[in-house]
Design an enzyme around this catalytic site. Structure first.
Site, PDB file in Angstrom:
ATOM      1  N   ARG A 147      75.729  -0.850  54.823  1.00  0.00           N
ATOM      2  CA  ARG A 147      75.821   0.597  54.662  1.00  0.00           C
ATOM      3  C   ARG A 147      76.991   1.086  55.497  1.00  0.00           C
ATOM      4  O   ARG A 147      77.127   0.704  56.667  1.00  0.00           O
ATOM      5  CB  ARG A 147      74.525   1.266  55.132  1.00  0.00           C
ATOM      6  CG  ARG A 147      74.447   2.743  54.763  1.00  0.00           C
ATOM      7  CD  ARG A 147      73.227   3.416  55.362  1.00  0.00           C
ATOM      8  NE  ARG A 147      73.497   3.874  56.724  1.00  0.00           N
ATOM      9  CZ  ARG A 147      72.742   4.759  57.378  1.00  0.00           C
ATOM     10  NH1 ARG A 147      71.672   5.270  56.796  1.00  0.00           N
ATOM     11  NH2 ARG A 147      73.031   5.127  58.607  1.00  0.00           N
ATOM     12  N   TYR A 159      76.296  12.325  61.019  1.00  0.00           N
ATOM     13  CA  TYR A 159      75.172  11.413  60.927  1.00  0.00           C
ATOM     14  C   TYR A 159      75.686   9.993  60.647  1.00  0.00           C
ATOM     15  O   TYR A 159      76.586   9.788  59.853  1.00  0.00           O
ATOM     16  CB  TYR A 159      74.250  11.843  59.783  1.00  0.00           C
ATOM     17  CG  TYR A 159      73.479  10.696  59.254  1.00  0.00           C
ATOM     18  CD1 TYR A 159      73.869  10.066  58.082  1.00  0.00           C
ATOM     19  CD2 TYR A 159      72.409  10.185  59.971  1.00  0.00           C
ATOM     20  CE1 TYR A 159      73.185   8.968  57.629  1.00  0.00           C
ATOM     21  CE2 TYR A 159      71.733   9.092  59.519  1.00  0.00           C
ATOM     22  CZ  TYR A 159      72.121   8.489  58.353  1.00  0.00           C
ATOM     23  OH  TYR A 159      71.452   7.393  57.924  1.00  0.00           O
ATOM     24  N   ASP A 214      74.796   6.678  52.662  1.00  0.00           N
ATOM     25  CA  ASP A 214      73.665   7.600  52.798  1.00  0.00           C
ATOM     26  C   ASP A 214      74.191   9.022  53.008  1.00  0.00           C
ATOM     27  O   ASP A 214      74.993   9.258  53.910  1.00  0.00           O
ATOM     28  CB  ASP A 214      72.825   7.160  54.012  1.00  0.00           C
ATOM     29  CG  ASP A 214      71.460   7.825  54.076  1.00  0.00           C
ATOM     30  OD1 ASP A 214      71.260   8.842  53.393  1.00  0.00           O
ATOM     31  OD2 ASP A 214      70.606   7.318  54.818  1.00  0.00           O
ATOM     32  N   HIS A 216      72.007  11.791  53.213  1.00  0.00           N
ATOM     33  CA  HIS A 216      71.008  12.554  53.959  1.00  0.00           C
ATOM     34  C   HIS A 216      70.782  13.959  53.419  1.00  0.00           C
ATOM     35  O   HIS A 216      70.702  14.925  54.194  1.00  0.00           O
ATOM     36  CB  HIS A 216      71.385  12.613  55.442  1.00  0.00           C
ATOM     37  CG  HIS A 216      70.561  11.671  56.255  1.00  0.00           C
ATOM     38  ND1 HIS A 216      69.782  12.059  57.298  1.00  0.00           N
ATOM     39  CD2 HIS A 216      70.379  10.354  56.122  1.00  0.00           C
ATOM     40  CE1 HIS A 216      69.154  11.026  57.782  1.00  0.00           C
ATOM     41  NE2 HIS A 216      69.492   9.974  57.097  1.00  0.00           N
ATOM     42  N   GLU A 240      72.686   7.063  48.526  1.00  0.00           N
ATOM     43  CA  GLU A 240      71.319   7.390  48.952  1.00  0.00           C
ATOM     44  C   GLU A 240      71.153   8.878  49.266  1.00  0.00           C
ATOM     45  O   GLU A 240      72.016   9.482  49.903  1.00  0.00           O
ATOM     46  CB  GLU A 240      71.013   6.554  50.208  1.00  0.00           C
ATOM     47  CG  GLU A 240      69.694   6.899  50.861  1.00  0.00           C
ATOM     48  CD  GLU A 240      69.440   6.071  52.115  1.00  0.00           C
ATOM     49  OE1 GLU A 240      70.155   5.081  52.345  1.00  0.00           O
ATOM     50  OE2 GLU A 240      68.527   6.435  52.861  1.00  0.00           O
ATOM     51  N   GLU A 266      63.225   8.339  51.265  1.00  0.00           N
ATOM     52  CA  GLU A 266      62.713   8.021  52.605  1.00  0.00           C
ATOM     53  C   GLU A 266      61.850   9.153  53.170  1.00  0.00           C
ATOM     54  O   GLU A 266      61.027   8.910  54.043  1.00  0.00           O
ATOM     55  CB  GLU A 266      63.842   7.648  53.565  1.00  0.00           C
ATOM     56  CG  GLU A 266      64.742   8.797  53.949  1.00  0.00           C
ATOM     57  CD  GLU A 266      65.915   8.357  54.823  1.00  0.00           C
ATOM     58  OE1 GLU A 266      66.508   7.306  54.536  1.00  0.00           O
ATOM     59  OE2 GLU A 266      66.226   9.063  55.785  1.00  0.00           O
ATOM     60  N   ARG A 287      63.116   4.448  47.864  1.00  0.00           N
ATOM     61  CA  ARG A 287      63.442   4.286  49.278  1.00  0.00           C
ATOM     62  C   ARG A 287      62.290   4.563  50.228  1.00  0.00           C
ATOM     63  O   ARG A 287      62.483   4.683  51.448  1.00  0.00           O
ATOM     64  CB  ARG A 287      64.591   5.250  49.643  1.00  0.00           C
ATOM     65  CG  ARG A 287      65.922   4.874  49.084  1.00  0.00           C
ATOM     66  CD  ARG A 287      66.870   4.438  50.199  1.00  0.00           C
ATOM     67  NE  ARG A 287      66.340   3.353  50.981  1.00  0.00           N
ATOM     68  CZ  ARG A 287      66.479   3.199  52.294  1.00  0.00           C
ATOM     69  NH1 ARG A 287      67.122   4.073  53.008  1.00  0.00           N
ATOM     70  NH2 ARG A 287      65.976   2.161  52.900  1.00  0.00           N
ATOM     71  N   GLU A 343      66.330  -2.343  53.946  1.00  0.00           N
ATOM     72  CA  GLU A 343      67.101  -1.823  55.078  1.00  0.00           C
ATOM     73  C   GLU A 343      66.618  -2.509  56.354  1.00  0.00           C
ATOM     74  O   GLU A 343      65.419  -2.682  56.569  1.00  0.00           O
ATOM     75  CB  GLU A 343      66.884  -0.309  55.194  1.00  0.00           C
ATOM     76  CG  GLU A 343      67.680   0.341  56.317  1.00  0.00           C
ATOM     77  CD  GLU A 343      67.442   1.853  56.380  1.00  0.00           C
ATOM     78  OE1 GLU A 343      66.349   2.308  56.002  1.00  0.00           O
ATOM     79  OE2 GLU A 343      68.359   2.572  56.813  1.00  0.00           O
ATOM     80  N   TRP A 406      69.941  17.974  57.400  1.00  0.00           N
ATOM     81  CA  TRP A 406      70.475  16.879  58.201  1.00  0.00           C
ATOM     82  C   TRP A 406      70.257  15.565  57.475  1.00  0.00           C
ATOM     83  O   TRP A 406      69.198  15.254  57.064  1.00  0.00           O
ATOM     84  CB  TRP A 406      69.774  16.817  59.571  1.00  0.00           C
ATOM     85  CG  TRP A 406      70.410  15.739  60.386  1.00  0.00           C
ATOM     86  CD1 TRP A 406      71.568  15.810  61.090  1.00  0.00           C
ATOM     87  CD2 TRP A 406      69.937  14.391  60.525  1.00  0.00           C
ATOM     88  NE1 TRP A 406      71.858  14.603  61.672  1.00  0.00           N
ATOM     89  CE2 TRP A 406      70.890  13.714  61.320  1.00  0.00           C
ATOM     90  CE3 TRP A 406      68.836  13.690  60.030  1.00  0.00           C
ATOM     91  CZ2 TRP A 406      70.770  12.359  61.673  1.00  0.00           C
ATOM     92  CZ3 TRP A 406      68.701  12.359  60.366  1.00  0.00           C
ATOM     93  CH2 TRP A 406      69.660  11.697  61.184  1.00  0.00           C
TER      94      TRP A 406
HETATM   95  O1  EZ4 Z   1      67.925   8.785  59.630  1.00  0.00           O
HETATM   96  O2  EZ4 Z   1      64.873   7.024  59.717  1.00  0.00           O
HETATM   97  O3  EZ4 Z   1      68.365   5.272  55.589  1.00  0.00           O
HETATM   98  N1  EZ4 Z   1      68.016   5.464  56.709  1.00  0.00           N
HETATM   99  C1  EZ4 Z   1      67.998   6.612  57.344  1.00  0.00           C
HETATM  100  C2  EZ4 Z   1      67.385   6.653  58.725  1.00  0.00           C
HETATM  101  C3  EZ4 Z   1      66.880   8.036  59.089  1.00  0.00           C
HETATM  102  C4  EZ4 Z   1      65.793   7.997  60.098  1.00  0.00           C
HETATM  103  C5  EZ4 Z   1      65.095   9.340  60.211  1.00  0.00           C
HETATM  104  O4  EZ4 Z   1      63.921   9.214  60.937  1.00  0.00           O
HETATM  105  O5  EZ4 Z   1      68.447   7.592  56.794  1.00  0.00           O
HETATM  106  O6  EZ4 Z   1      68.247   6.147  59.688  1.00  0.00           O
HETATM  107 CO    CO Z   2      68.514   7.216  54.665  1.00  0.00          CO
END
Ligand code: EZ4
Ligand code: CO
Length: 406
Positions: A147, A159, A214, A216, A240, A266, A287, A343, A406
Site C-alpha cells: 500500500r 493520513y 487508501d 479514507h 480503498e 473497514e 474490507r 492487510e 478522516w
Molecule cells: O486507519 O485501522 O486500511 N487500513 C486503515 C487503518 C485505519 C485504522 C483506523 O482505526 O485504514 O490503518
Molecule cells: Co483503510
C-alpha cells in the site's frame, strides 16, 4: 463445555487493546478481540456490564445460537460497539471449540484452501525518496504487495505518512493524548498529486508489484471516479474507501467511470452495509475486520455472499486489530475459497510480549500456525503492566476550518 467465567482485559502495551477471556468447566480458555480504536472503553463496558452476565452457564459449543441470541435479544441491532462486542464472544467461542477438538481453528472452517496468505504492507513517505526507501524496506521484509501513501504538496499532514517526530517504520494513526490531533486536507491538491506518485512508483518498481492505495472516505463520488480513472494506467490492486462508506449508491457512480478495482468496508459492521454493493457488483474486495463485524460466524456468511459475485476478501488488519483478531482473520483467510489479500501491519515489541503468538510471516505469506484454537494466548501478568491510556485517531479540517472526513 459450559462457560464458568467471562472477563474483560484492557491493556495498552504499544496501544490500547480490549480482550474477552472465557473460561469453561473443562478448564479451557478462549480469547476474543474487542478493540475499537479510540472508543475502547465503550466495548469493555458493553461486554462487562451487559454481556458477561448472559454468558455464565451457557454451552460454549453453541456458537450460532449465542450469536443470534446476542444480536436479536438486545433489540438494538448493528453498530460498531455492539458488533465488536458480539465478535469478541464469537471468536472466543471458536477458539474454545477448536481447542476442545484439538485442532487449529481453520480445520473447523473446512480446512486449508491454500498454503499461505498473501499480505500487503504499508509503505509511506514525506517525499519520493522516503517513499521509495519505505517500499524497498517492505520488499526486504518479504512483502510482495504494498500500500502506497505519501504526503501531498499543499497539505501539512496526510493520513498514512509517518509522523515526523516518530519516524518509525510502522505508522500508528491513533495518538495517546487527552484530545485528538487536528490535521488538514485539500481534495484538489490530493487529486493532482496522487497519479504522479503512482507513475513514479511504477517507473521505479516495474509493472509486476501489486500496489494499493487508501483514500479514507475523503472524496465525493465524482472526485473518486476521477481518481480511479486517473490511476488506471498504474494498474492498482485496489483503491480503498474512496467515498464515505454510509452511502452505497456512491459506488455505483464511481463504478460507472473506472475499472480500477474498488475495496471498501473497514468501518462497516454487518452484511447490510454491503447489501447493494455486493448484489450490484459495485466493489471487488470486502474490507471488514473480523473484530468489528460480528466475528468469524458473521464474516463467513458475508464472504460466502460475496463469493457468489466473484468478490474477494481483503480483511482489515491494522495494528488496532489485536493479535487475537489478526489470528481469527488468518484462520478464515486460509479456509475460504474467495480469499483476496490480507492487510498486515506488524505489532510492536511490547504487544508481542502481552500476546503470545504462533502465526508466521515468511516470503510475503502469513500462516496462522497449527496450535489448537487460534494460536494466540494473552499473558495476563504482562497485560497488567500496561494500563489503559486515552488515545484518539486524528481528524481533518479544510482550509476554511470545516471538519472533513478522516
Ligand atoms: O486507519 O485501522 O486500511 N487500513 C486503515 C487503518 C485505519 C485504522 C483506523 O482505526 O485504514 O490503518
Ligand atoms: Co483503510
Amino acid at each position: 463445555m459450559n462457560i464458568v467465567a467471562a472477563e474483560v482485559i484492557v491493556t495498552s502495551p504499544d496501544r490500547n487493546f480490549v480482550t474477552l477471556k472465557l473460561t469453561t468447566d473443562n478448564g479451557l480458555t478462549g480469547w476474543g478481540d474487542a478493540t475499537l480504536n479510540g472508543r475502547e472503553l465503550s466495548v469493555a463496558s458493553y461486554l462487562t456490564d451487559h454481556v458477561v452476565p448472559l454468558l455464565i452457564g451457557r454451552d460454549a459449543h453453541r456458537i450460532e445460537d449465542t450469536w443470534q441470541f446476542l444480536y436479536r435479544s438486545a433489540y438494538w441491532r448493528r453498530g460498531p460497539v455492539t458488533m465488536t462486542a458480539i465478535a469478541a464472544v464469537d471468536v472466543a467461542l471458536w477458539d474454545l471449540k477448536a481447542k476442545a477438538a484439538g485442532l487449529p481453528l481453520y480445520q473447523l472452517l473446512g480446512g486449508a484452501s491454500r498454503t499461505g496468505i498473501m499480505a500487503y504492507g504499508h509503505a509511506s513517505g514525506r517525499d519520493q525518496e522516503e517513499l521509495f526507501d519505505s517500499i524497498r524496506r517492505h520488499l526486504d521484509e518479504g512483502f510482495r504487495s504494498i500500500r502506497v501513501q505519501t504526503s501531498v504538496p499543499g497539505i501539512d499532514a496526510v493520513y498514512g505518512v509517518i509522523a515526523p517526530a516518530a519516524a518509525s517504520e510502522h505508522y500508528e494513526p491513533a495518538q495517546r493524548a487527552p484530545l485528538p490531533a487536528e490535521e488538514d486536507w485539500d481534495s484538489r491538491a490530493y487529486l493532482r498529486h496522487i497519479p504522479t506518485v503512482f507513475e513514479a512508483v511504477r517507473n521505479e518498481f516495474g509493472p509486476e508489484l501489486p500496489l494499493l492505495h487508501d483514500v479514507h472516505h475523503r472524496l465525493t463520488p465524482i472526485q473518486a471516479a476521477r481518481l480511479g480513472k486517473s490511476l488506471e494506467p498504474y494498474d492498482l490492486f485496489w483503491l480503498e474507501d474512496c467515498t464515505p462508506a454510509e452511502n452505497q449508491e456512491a459506488l455505483r457512480l464511481v463504478r460507472n467511470h473506472t475499472v480500477t478495482p474498488l475495496a471498501i468496508g473497514e468501518v462497516f459492521n454487518t452484511v447490510w452495509d454491503y447489501q447493494a454493493l455486493i448484489r450490484e457488483q459495485l466493489i471487488d474486495y470486502v474490507r471488514s475486520a473480523v473484530t468489528h463485524t460480528g466475528g468469524i460466524t458473521a464474516m463467513r456468511k458475508l464472504l460466502d455472499y460475496a463469493a457468489q459475485y466473484q468478490i474477494k476478501s481483503g480483511i482489515h488488519g491494522p495494528t488496532d486489530i489485536s493479535p487475537i483478531g489478526m489470528a481469527a482473520a488468518l484462520h478464515l483467510d486460509l479456509a475460504i475459497h474467495n480469499f483476496g489479500i490480507q492487510e498486515y501491519m506488524p505489532h510492536g515489541p511490547l504487544t508481542n510480549e502481552v500476546f503470545r503468538q504462533t502465526f508466521t510471516f515468511q516470503d510475503g505469506y502469513l500462516h496462522p500456525g497449527d496450535q489448537p484454537g487460534l494460536g494466540v494466548e494473552l499473558d495476563e501478568e504482562a497485560a497488567a503492566r500496561f494500563p489503559y491510556q486515552p488515545a484518539y485517531l486524528p481528524f481533518n479540517r479544510l482550509k476554511d476550518g470545516t471538519v472533513h472526513d478522516w
